[in-house]
Design an enzyme around this catalytic site. Structure first.
Site, PDB file in Angstrom:
ATOM      1  N   HIS A   1       0.818  -1.224   0.000  1.00  0.00           N
ATOM      2  CA  HIS A   1       0.000   0.000   0.000  1.00  0.00           C
ATOM      3  C   HIS A   1       0.853   1.277   0.000  1.00  0.00           C
ATOM      4  CE1 HIS A   1      -0.072  -0.600   4.666  1.00  0.00           C
ATOM      5  NE2 HIS A   1       0.904   0.231   4.351  1.00  0.00           N
TER       6      HIS A   1
ATOM      7  N   HIS B   1      -2.556   4.372   9.857  1.00  0.00           N
ATOM      8  CA  HIS B   1      -1.213   4.896  10.161  1.00  0.00           C
ATOM      9  C   HIS B   1      -1.284   6.192  10.963  1.00  0.00           C
ATOM     10  CE1 HIS B   1      -0.413   2.167   6.783  1.00  0.00           C
ATOM     11  NE2 HIS B   1       0.859   2.204   7.073  1.00  0.00           N
TER      12      HIS B   1
ATOM     13  N   HIS C   1       9.969  -4.148   4.677  1.00  0.00           N
ATOM     14  CA  HIS C   1      10.449  -2.755   4.655  1.00  0.00           C
ATOM     15  C   HIS C   1      10.642  -2.220   6.058  1.00  0.00           C
ATOM     16  CE1 HIS C   1       6.062  -2.033   4.877  1.00  0.00           C
ATOM     17  NE2 HIS C   1       6.206  -0.724   4.947  1.00  0.00           N
TER      18      HIS C   1
ATOM     19  N   GLU D   1       3.693  -5.543   8.723  1.00  0.00           N
ATOM     20  CA  GLU D   1       2.372  -5.392   8.098  1.00  0.00           C
ATOM     21  C   GLU D   1       1.920  -6.670   7.381  1.00  0.00           C
ATOM     22  OE1 GLU D   1       2.316  -0.601   7.129  1.00  0.00           O
ATOM     23  OE2 GLU D   1       2.884  -1.964   5.545  1.00  0.00           O
TER      24      GLU D   1
HETATM   25  C1  DHB Z   1       6.051   3.369   2.779  1.00  0.00           C
HETATM   26  C2  DHB Z   1       5.515   2.098   3.017  1.00  0.00           C
HETATM   27  C3  DHB Z   1       4.442   1.958   3.888  1.00  0.00           C
HETATM   28  O1  DHB Z   1       3.879   0.752   4.190  1.00  0.00           O
HETATM   29  C4  DHB Z   1       3.861   3.058   4.500  1.00  0.00           C
HETATM   30  O2  DHB Z   1       2.771   2.871   5.268  1.00  0.00           O
HETATM   31  C5  DHB Z   1       4.403   4.325   4.281  1.00  0.00           C
HETATM   32  C6  DHB Z   1       5.503   4.469   3.422  1.00  0.00           C
HETATM   33  C7  DHB Z   1       7.185   3.556   1.825  1.00  0.00           C
HETATM   34  O3  DHB Z   1       7.767   2.566   1.399  1.00  0.00           O
HETATM   35  O4  DHB Z   1       7.466   4.697   1.458  1.00  0.00           O
HETATM   36 FE    FE Z   2       2.313   0.918   5.739  1.00  0.00          FE
END
Ligand code: DHB
Ligand code: FE
Length: 279
Positions: free
Chosen positions: A12, A59, A193, A240
């Site tokens: 997302h 978020h 990530h 996540e």
């Molecule tokens: C990014 C990824 C995410 O899951 C999020 O909530 C906000 C930013 C990113 O990779 O920039």
């Molecule tokens: Fe996210």
């Protein structure tokens, strides 16, 4: 009886929203990512689901650190969209389905999930971007939505096994709804990530591939991880993946893969989409 026809799970990442708005789908950076959705769009076009239960993580738009439910189910007539700071466009509200939401809420509480019930809920990038990927050009699409927020912002996070069990309970709840709608369950977030700290930019392709494989064939294996193990393997925000696990939990039938795609990187993040059919 309503039928769960499949689970769709997708990253997302906020920048996806701006790429869509700026028509960057054929840009060399974006094309491999967007191409990964084409077979899923064909499947959606054939299947035409009526309802999407969307498991996502807020978020900080609805719930902040001072007041943060572990699991929250939407029961609103509609869900407004807001930009919590990414410069993303704001769309007319998504359609809700309060009657089915209340059925889910009653069934979940009966199954001992003491969820928060929300008659007002605003949607952030974690809901909007996957919806824009799966229903391109429709802002918002006609499909009725039931958002379910899972805390991945503030520790302690719910255990992966608990998220899987929540998905199973949602599956039972949907299948006890007397209407004959086709329901698709969507899980958003991931893949590996980490956005900040010493490991900012951390990606773990091997772990992501294991997740994709396990979600298809052996979700219980992923459910055995602890939240901290997920953070170690997938990065702080890679946790996540619990939304993917919850979405998988809703599939009670024989499960087959419609399509999967994995692409590194979008932003700092490993982007993935996995579509599973429930027979
Ligand atoms: C990014 C990824 C995410 O899951 C999020 O909530 C906000 C930013 C990113 O990779 O920039
Ligand atoms: Fe996210």
């Amino acid at each position: 009886m309503a039928r769960i026809i499949g689970a769709l799970t997708s990253s997302h990442i906020p920048s996806i929203g701006n790429a869509i708005s700026n028509g960057k789908q054929d840009d060399p950076y974006w094309k491999p990512f967007f191409d990964g959705y084409e077979p899923v769009l064909r499947w959606l076009d054939e299947q035409k689901p009526d309802v999407a239960v969307v498991l996502y993580n807020d978020h900080g738009l609805n719930f902040f650190l001072n007041n943060l439910p572990t699991f929250a189910v939407g029961a609103a007539q509609e869900y407004v969209t807001k930009d919590e700071g990414w410069g993303l466009p704001v769309f007319p509200p998504y359609r809700g389905y309060p009657e089915m939401s209340w059925h889910l809420i009653e069934s979940l509480v009966e199954q001992e999930f003491d969820i928060a019930m929300c008659q007002e809920m605003a949607m952030d990038h974690a809901f909007i971007n996957p919806m824009r990927l799966f229903w391109p050009g429709q802002n918002p699409p006609k499909i009725k939505t039931i958002p379910v927020a899972i805390n991945t912002v503030q520790f302690p996070l719910p255990r992966p096994s608990r998220c899987y069990a929540l998905g199973q309970a949602i599956g039972r709840a949907v299948e006890s709804w007397p209407g004959d709608e086709k329901v698709v369950v969507i899980g958003t977030g991931g893949m590996s990530h980490q956005l900040d700290g010493e490991r900012a930019g951390f990606i773990n392709k091997k772990f992501d591939e294991m997740c994709m494989e396990t979600l298809l064939n052996d979700p219980q294996r992923l459910a055995k991880y602890s939240s901290l193990e997920l953070v170690r393997e997938a990065g702080a925000q890679g946790a996540e993946i619990i939304m993917w696990l919850a979405a998988r939990g809703a599939l009670h039938g024989r499960v087959s893969k419609i399509h999967s795609s994995y692409h590194i990187p979008i932003s700092n993040t490993a982007a993935g989409v996995l579509a599973l059919a429930n027979h």
